[in-house]
Design a protein around this motif. Structure first.
Motif, PDB file in Angstrom:
ATOM      1  N   HIS A 165     -11.973  12.761  -0.263  1.00  0.00           N
ATOM      2  CA  HIS A 165     -10.521  12.683  -0.124  1.00  0.00           C
ATOM      3  C   HIS A 165      -9.919  12.518  -1.522  1.00  0.00           C
ATOM      4  N   ASP A 189      -5.820   6.758  -4.237  1.00  0.00           N
ATOM      5  CA  ASP A 189      -6.481   5.473  -3.973  1.00  0.00           C
ATOM      6  C   ASP A 189      -8.001   5.639  -3.883  1.00  0.00           C
ATOM      7  N   HIS A 190      -8.488   6.885  -3.902  1.00  0.00           N
ATOM      8  CA  HIS A 190      -9.944   7.116  -3.892  1.00  0.00           C
ATOM      9  C   HIS A 190     -10.408   8.016  -5.015  1.00  0.00           C
ATOM     10  N   TYR A 244      -2.915   0.094  10.166  1.00  0.00           N
ATOM     11  CA  TYR A 244      -3.393   1.108   9.224  1.00  0.00           C
ATOM     12  C   TYR A 244      -3.401   2.478   9.902  1.00  0.00           C
ATOM     13  N   GLU A 256      -6.706  11.684  -2.317  1.00  0.00           N
ATOM     14  CA  GLU A 256      -5.571  10.784  -2.542  1.00  0.00           C
ATOM     15  C   GLU A 256      -5.962   9.793  -3.648  1.00  0.00           C
ATOM     16  N   HIS A 295     -11.865   2.528   3.625  1.00  0.00           N
ATOM     17  CA  HIS A 295     -11.176   1.223   3.657  1.00  0.00           C
ATOM     18  C   HIS A 295     -11.807   0.384   4.775  1.00  0.00           C
ATOM     19  N   PHE A 301       0.861  -1.187   0.000  1.00  0.00           N
ATOM     20  CA  PHE A 301       0.000   0.000   0.000  1.00  0.00           C
ATOM     21  C   PHE A 301       0.898   1.237   0.000  1.00  0.00           C
ATOM     22  N   ASP A 330     -10.732   8.400   5.121  1.00  0.00           N
ATOM     23  CA  ASP A 330      -9.793   7.365   5.597  1.00  0.00           C
ATOM     24  C   ASP A 330     -10.036   6.966   7.058  1.00  0.00           C
ATOM     25  N   HIS A 358      -6.590  12.555   6.336  1.00  0.00           N
ATOM     26  CA  HIS A 358      -5.188  12.391   6.308  1.00  0.00           C
ATOM     27  C   HIS A 358      -4.469  13.439   5.445  1.00  0.00           C
TER      28      HIS A 358
END
Ligand code: FEO
Length: 404
Positions: free
Chosen positions: A80, A84-85, A197, A82, A228, A24, A167, A148
Motif C-alpha cells: 500500500h 503512513d506505510h 477505523y 499511502e 495497523h 490520523f 489496511d 483502501h
C-alpha cells in the motif's frame, strides 16, 4: 536491543507505535495512538513488508537494522502506497542500495508521484497470483484494489499460512508490547476502535472489501498481519465475521443512535424525550450524541453498529445546521446504507432542515424513513405530544420487528 517481536522463527515485527499523533490523516482523533506495522522475513533472501509513517521512522530503521543483524535487505514489498506505510522508501533505497522494490504498476506510478527517485532498475512488477520465493518462504500476491487505494495488494505466505492484508483488518490504537490478539483484551473498547477505523477509513469500499474476502475464501489462513493494530491468530473468526457484516453495511445489533444538533436546547429536548420514551418502551440499546461535541467518526462507527438512527437538527441559514450537515455528508461519502431512520427538525421562520435531511437520506441506498419528519417551530409544545408519541411508537415497533 530493540522492541522487535517474533511472529514465527523467521518473520519479525519491526514496525512502530505513535502515541503522540493527535489526528490520523489529520482528521480522526487517536486517543489510544496508532500502530504502523512492518514485517521482516529473514530467509535465504530478506524481505521487508512495507515501511511506516514518517513520525516513527527512527523506530523502523532501528528495528530493521537490528533484525537484519548485518545482512543486506533484498526486497521491499509494498502492499500500500499511502504515506503512513511508505514514507521510508527513499531512505531505504539509500541505506540498502541492492534492495529491489516489489509492487504492481500502480505502485510504481504512485512512487513516482510521491518521490523524486528513479527506481526503474530496481522495481519488480508483479501480477495477480505471482509469487516471490525467498527460500523456505514464498509470498503469493492477491490484488485488492480500493481496500483502501487502487494499488493495494495482499500477500499470502505459503509456509506459515500468513495473510499480509495491508489496511484491511486494521484498527486504531497503539499496542503496549502485546502484538497478538490473544495477548490483548478485544472486548467492547477495543472493538469500538476497530469499527471506527473500518467505518471511517475503509467503510466507503464495502463492495471491494467483499470482493477481497471472496477471493480469499478458499485460502487456508492461520494468521492475518495488517498494517495497523494486532496480529490476528486466535480471534480470526471474530474479525472476519465483523468484516463480512461491515462490508455489507449490515447492522451488528438492534439499537438506536440518536444524533442531534441543538443551539439553545430546544431540539435537544425532543431528542431527550424520544430517548426516554424509547427506554420506557423497552428499547434499551440507545446511544445519544451531540453532533457539535462528538467527532463524527465516533457517530459513524455507531451508525455502522446499530440498526436504527434518529437525526435531529435545527435549520441554519436556511440550510442544515453545519455539524449535522458534516455528519450527513460523511454518511453519504462512506456509503452508509440499510438503516431505518427517523427525522426531527427545527425552524423558527423558514424551516428547511427536515426536507434537506429527507433528501439526503433518499440519496443514500436503502435508508428507510420511519414515519413523518417531526417538525419543531422554535420550541416543543405540549400540543405536539400526541404526534411525537406516534413517531416514538413507530421507531419502537420498527426496532422490535427488526431481525439481525
Ligand atoms: Fe494505513 Fe490506507 O493507509
Amino acid at each position: 536491543m530493540q522492541p522487535i517481536r517474533k511472529i514465527t522463527d523467521d518473520i519479525l515485527w519491526v514496525g512502530g507505535n505513535d502515541r503522540r499523533l493527535a489526528l490520523f490523516e489529520n482528521i480522526f482523533p487517536l486517543p489510544g495512538g496508532i500502530t504502523y506495522n512492518a514485517y521482516l522475513i529473514a530467509d535465504e533472501k530478506t524481505a521487508l513488508l512495507d515501511t511506516v509513517d514518517s513520525t516513527v521512522t527512527h523506530q523502523l530503521l532501528n528495528n530493521l537494522d537490528s533484525a537484519l543483524g548485518g545482512r543486506k535487505l533484498d526486497y521491499l514489498v509494498i502492499h500500500h502506497m499511502e504515506p503512513d506505510h511508505s514514507a521510508e522508501i527513499e531512505q531505504l533505497c539509500l541505506c540498502y542500495p541492492e534492495m529491489q522494490i516489489v509492487g504492481n504498476p500502480k505502485t510504481l506510478q504512485f512512487i513516482e508521484q510521491f518521490f523524486d527517485i528513479d527506481i526503474a532498475d530496481r522495481f519488480v512488477a508483479v501480477k495477480e497470483g505471482d509469487e516471490l520465493n525467498l527460500g523456505k518462504h514464498t509470498l503469493r500476491f492477491y490484488f485488492a484494489p480500493m481496500v483502501h487505494w487502487p494499488e493495494v495488494m495482499f500477500s499470502y505466505e505459503k509456509k506459515e499460512k500468513i495473510l499480509f492484508s495491508a489496511d484491511a483488518f486494521g484498527t486504531f490504537g497503539a499496542f503496549s508490547g502485546n502484538l497478538f490478539d490473544d495477548e490483548m483484551d478485544c472486548g467492547d473498547e477495543f472493538m469500538n476502535e476497530a469499527r471506527r477505523y473500518y467505518s471511517n477509513i475503509v467503510g466507503k469500499y464495502g463492495s471491494q472489501v467483499g470482493a477481497a474476502l471472496k477471493k480469499l475464501a478458499d485460502v487456508d489462513i492461520k494468521m492475518i498481519c495488517s498494517l495497523h493494530g494486532p496480529i490476528w491468530r486466535e480471534k480470526l473468526s471474530l474479525i472476519l465475521d465483523k468484516y463480512n457484516r461491515w462490508s455489507q453495511y449490515a447492522p451488528e445489533e438492534k439499537g438506536v443512535v440518536i444524533a442531534y444538533g441543538s443551539m439553545y436546547g430546544h431540539t435537544e429536548q425532543v431528542a431527550n424525550i424520544i430517548a426516554s420514551k424509547l427506554a420506557e418502551k423497552g428499547v434499551h440499546n440507545i446511544h445519544m450524541y451531540d453532533v457539535s461535541k462528538t467527532h463524527p467518526s465516533y457517530i459513524i462507527a455507531d451508525i455502522f453498529r446499530f440498526s436504527h438512527l434518529v437525526l435531529a437538527s435545527p435549520t441554519y441559514n436556511l440550510d442544515l445546521y453545519l455539524p449535522m450537515n458534516t455528519l450527513m455528508h460523511d454518511m453519504a461519502a462512506l456509503s452508509i446504507q440499510n438503516r431505518k431512520t427517523a427525522v426531527v427538525a427545527n425552524g423558527t421562520w423558514a424551516p428547511a432542515a427536515h426536507s434537506i435531511m429527507v433528501k439526503n437520506l433518499e440519496n443514500m441506498k436503502n435508508m428507510e424513513l420511519i414515519g413523518e419528519p417531526f417538525l419543531i417551530r422554535s420550541a416543543f409544545k405540549e400540543a405536539q405530544s400526541e404526534q411525537l408519541d406516534i413517531l416514538i411508537d413507530q421507531i419502537c415497533t420498527s426496532v422490535h420487528e427488526t431481525k439481525i
